[in-house]
Design an enzyme around this catalytic site. Structure first.
Site, short mmCIF file in Angstrom:
data_model
loop_
_atom_site.label_atom_id
_atom_site.label_comp_id
_atom_site.label_asym_id
_atom_site.label_seq_id
_atom_site.Cartn_x
_atom_site.Cartn_y
_atom_site.Cartn_z
CB SER A 113 7.18 -2.76 7.74
OG SER A 113 7.11 -3.06 6.32
CG HIS A 114 5.14 -6.50 7.22
ND1 HIS A 114 6.43 -5.87 6.99
CD2 HIS A 114 5.40 -7.61 8.01
CE1 HIS A 114 7.40 -6.84 7.58
NE2 HIS A 114 6.63 -7.57 8.28
CG ASP A 277 4.57 -2.62 3.43
OD1 ASP A 277 4.75 -1.81 2.30
OD2 ASP A 277 5.46 -2.71 3.93
CG ASP A 279 6.44 0.55 5.49
OD1 ASP A 279 6.10 -0.23 5.10
OD2 ASP A 279 7.92 0.96 5.56
CG ASP A 281 8.83 -0.83 2.85
OD1 ASP A 281 7.71 -1.40 2.80
OD2 ASP A 281 9.96 -0.68 3.48
NE ARG A 282 7.96 -6.29 3.71
CZ ARG A 282 8.03 -7.34 4.38
NH1 ARG A 282 7.13 -8.26 4.57
NH2 ARG A 282 9.03 -7.30 5.28
CE LYS A 376 10.82 -3.42 2.13
NZ LYS A 376 12.02 -4.01 3.01
C1 G1P Z 1 12.21 -8.77 6.60
C2 G1P Z 1 12.72 -9.26 5.46
C3 G1P Z 1 13.69 -8.41 4.66
C4 G1P Z 1 13.10 -6.82 5.04
C5 G1P Z 1 12.66 -6.82 6.18
C6 G1P Z 1 12.25 -5.04 6.12
O1 G1P Z 1 13.38 -8.89 7.70
O2 G1P Z 1 12.93 -10.52 5.29
O3 G1P Z 1 13.88 -8.79 3.56
O4 G1P Z 1 14.24 -6.18 4.42
O5 G1P Z 1 11.66 -7.33 6.86
O6 G1P Z 1 11.05 -4.97 5.36
P1 G1P Z 1 13.68 -10.00 8.64
O7 G1P Z 1 12.12 -9.91 9.50
O8 G1P Z 1 13.72 -11.14 7.97
O9 G1P Z 1 14.72 -9.79 9.33
ZN ZN Z 2 7.32 -2.06 4.79
#
Ligand code: G1P
Ligand code: ZN
Length: 543
Positions: A113-114, A277, A279, A281-282, A376
């Site tokens: 992800s990010h 972000d 990947d 999705d954000r 998302k």
């Molecule tokens: C975090 C975010 C959560 C999201 C996840 C994946 O998870 O808080 O809402 O679904 O990244 O993008 P966390 O690190 O809080 O477990």
């Molecule tokens: Zn992501």
């Protein structure tokens, strides 16, 4: 070409977190590490012989190597076909779209992800099921169980596939189709939004910037925003995906997307700014000198959904993760539809969407999406906003002010303390738990405490129960303080403190969120001893 059975030994700690298995690249580069996890996945998902697997990632360092291993293992394990994005690229929502569209058995998405990327940074892998959504906990737990007793894996011995050439290839008796990563996703977006109206908006006075943060949405943004929607070239910034995301931290929030924030808060700011972000999705949405919290964004989308062609007949329900503000609840109540409160993580929305009980979902962590896919979706959220702006012809700020006038304002902020000692982090939550019986009925931050609990969720569709999803202090007036440990980090613990306070009076809607929540912030520290235990005097990130 031959199929090889490779002997291996279990690795500790291959339990998927909030969103798949995430570790440092160096961990994934250990011989057999990735293969073990992939084999454990294939061993845990049922009979897929003759079926299709979708594979793609956010393009980060180690993406290509990982994809070659996965394709060869898919062949050796009996998949009939792999669909892979050209260059190994598929944004997470695009992967979900492709899985659904081509009725694949499932998909493997390579992303952290990010989280920053590069040889010394993070990598990740997760399995998505045939609905296109992240595997539910029962599946991720089965995968984890399997990683702990794995003794061999299957892999085809053959040359690598050329990932850069679109077309159909044969690999050890399996078909590999290298597809354009953007086309299917762009088609889906065109089916949902009024592209003519958005094109007209973009052709006028209105100006916008989309920051792809050197990550996967670069090509998606270029094709859709600058190509199909004909926004001026240069509207999409940092559009070239890089293996190390340009050394940045592609998390679309006020801290890490500072380049975009500077533009939207600078002189001659455009009317609209957005970022996605690593990947894809954000999303973060900004107006001219205006930040839209993700919780408010979900609420505004729900309230304005019928302006968007794909949702013109109304939405069936809304779901938000527990720490997300209750702004959407108020819209749902006004619309007379259900609003579900789920644990953190997109996987908890899947059943509700599959059952047709919700259309829109959102998380405070810059995640919004709908049942068009089962992830998302960053660019989808941006297009949703553009569609609303094209119809309402008002500024972002005026849309929010109007929304608060109607529904009241849920002041909201999340404070993250990253890289904290794990034991200290546990203790912070325990300190609050220890007061569960004494706090209710007392006053904190000038508010009466109603209840305290560890959030637990029973899935209304399949009855599965998820416990310990966050420590909550709930106030009589709807305000909340929530403590949670991150499930996506790769080093130390991250404590997240979620703060929310509801204000009905529109004369008091103009405050800065940190000011409006100041007494709650002080109270959260006092009852948890957060700063003392973490050794920090302020959060690492405030969103
Ligand atoms: C975090 C975010 C959560 C999201 C996840 C994946 O998870 O808080 O809402 O679904 O990244 O993008 P966390 O690190 O809080 O477990
Ligand atoms: Zn992501």
């Amino acid at each position: 070409m031959s199929l090889n059975t490779i002997s291996t030994q279990p690795f500790d700690g291959q339990r998927p977190g909030t969103s798949g298995l995430r570790k440092k690249v160096k961990v994934f580069q250990q011989p057999h590490y990735l293969a073990n996890f992939v084999q454990a996945t294939f061993d845990s998902i049922g009979d897929f012989s003759g079926q299709t697997l979708v594979v793609g990632g956010d393009g980060r360092y180690f993406n290509r190597e990982a994809i070659q291993i996965i394709i060869k293992m898919a062949a050796a394990n009996g998949f009939a076909k792999v669909l892979v994005g050209q260059g190994g690229i598929l944004s997470t929502p695009a992967a979900s779209c492709v899985i659904r569209k081509y009725k694949a058995f499932g998909g493997l998405i390579l992303s952290a992800s990010h989280n920053p990327a590069g040889p010394d940074e993070d990598f990740g892998i997760k399995y998505n099921i045939g609905s296109g959504g992240p595997a539910p906990e029962a599946v991720t737990e089965a995968i984890f169980e399997r990683t702990s007793d794995i003794s061999h894996y299957l892999i085809a011995q053959c040359p690598d596939i050329d990932l850069d050439k679109q077309g159909s290839f044969e690999l050890a008796g399996m078909q590999v189709e290298v597809i354009d990563p953007v086309t299917d996703y762009a088609d889906l977006m065109q089916s949902l939004f009024d592209f003519d109206a958005i094109r007209e908006l973009l052709a006028g006075e209105f100006s916008m910037v989309f920051d792809a943060m050197h990550a996967v949405t670069g090509p998606y943004g270029k094709t859709i925003i600058e190509g199909i929607l004909q926004a001026p070239v240069g509207t999409v910034i940092n559009a070239e995906p890089k293996e190390d995301f340009g050394g940045g931290h592609p998390d679309p929030n006020l801290t890490y997307a500072h380049e975009l924030v500077d533009i939207l808060y600078g002189d001659n700011a455009p009317a609209f700014g957005a970022a996605s972000d690593g990947d894809g999705d954000r999303n973060m949405v900004l107006g001219d000198h205006f930040f839209v919290t993700p919780s408010d964004s979900l609420a505004v989308m729900a309230a304005n959904a019928t302006l968007v062609p794909g949702y013109k007949d109304g939405i069936s329900g809304v779901a938000r993760s527990m720490p997300t503000s209750a702004a959407a609840d108020r819209v749902a109540a006004a619309l007379g539809i259900d609003c579900f409160e789920t644990p953190t993580g997109w996987k908890f929305f899947g059943n509700l969407m599959d059952a047709g009980r919700v259309t829109l979902c959102g998380e405070e962590s810059f995640g919004t999406g709908s049942d068009h896919v089962r992830e998302k979706d960053g660019l989808w959220a941006v297009l949703f906003w553009l569609n609303i702006l094209a119809v309402r012809k008002e500024s972002v700020a005026s849309i929010l002010n109007d929304h608060w006038q109607r529904f009241g304002r849920n002041y909201y902020s999340r404070h993250d303390y990253e890289g904290v000692d794990s034991a200290a982090a546990e203790q912070v939550l325990q300190n609050v738990r220890d007061q569960f019986t004494t706090l209710p009925g007392t006053e904190l931050a000038g508010r009466l405490i109603k209840t305290c609990d560890d959030f637990a969720y029973t899935d209304p569709v399949d009855g599965s129960i998820s416990k310990n999803q966050g420590v909550r202090i709930l106030f009589e007036d709807g305000s909340r303080i929530i403590f949670r440990l991150s499930g996506t980090g790769t080093s130390g613990a991250t404590i997240r403190v979620y703060l929310e306070s509801y204000e009905a009076d529109s004369d008091k809607h103009g405050l800065d969120a940190q000011d409006a929540l100041a007494d709650m912030i002080t109270a959260a520290d006092a009852i948890s001893k957060l700063r003392q235990l973490s050794g920090r005097d302020k959060p690492t990130v405030i969103t």
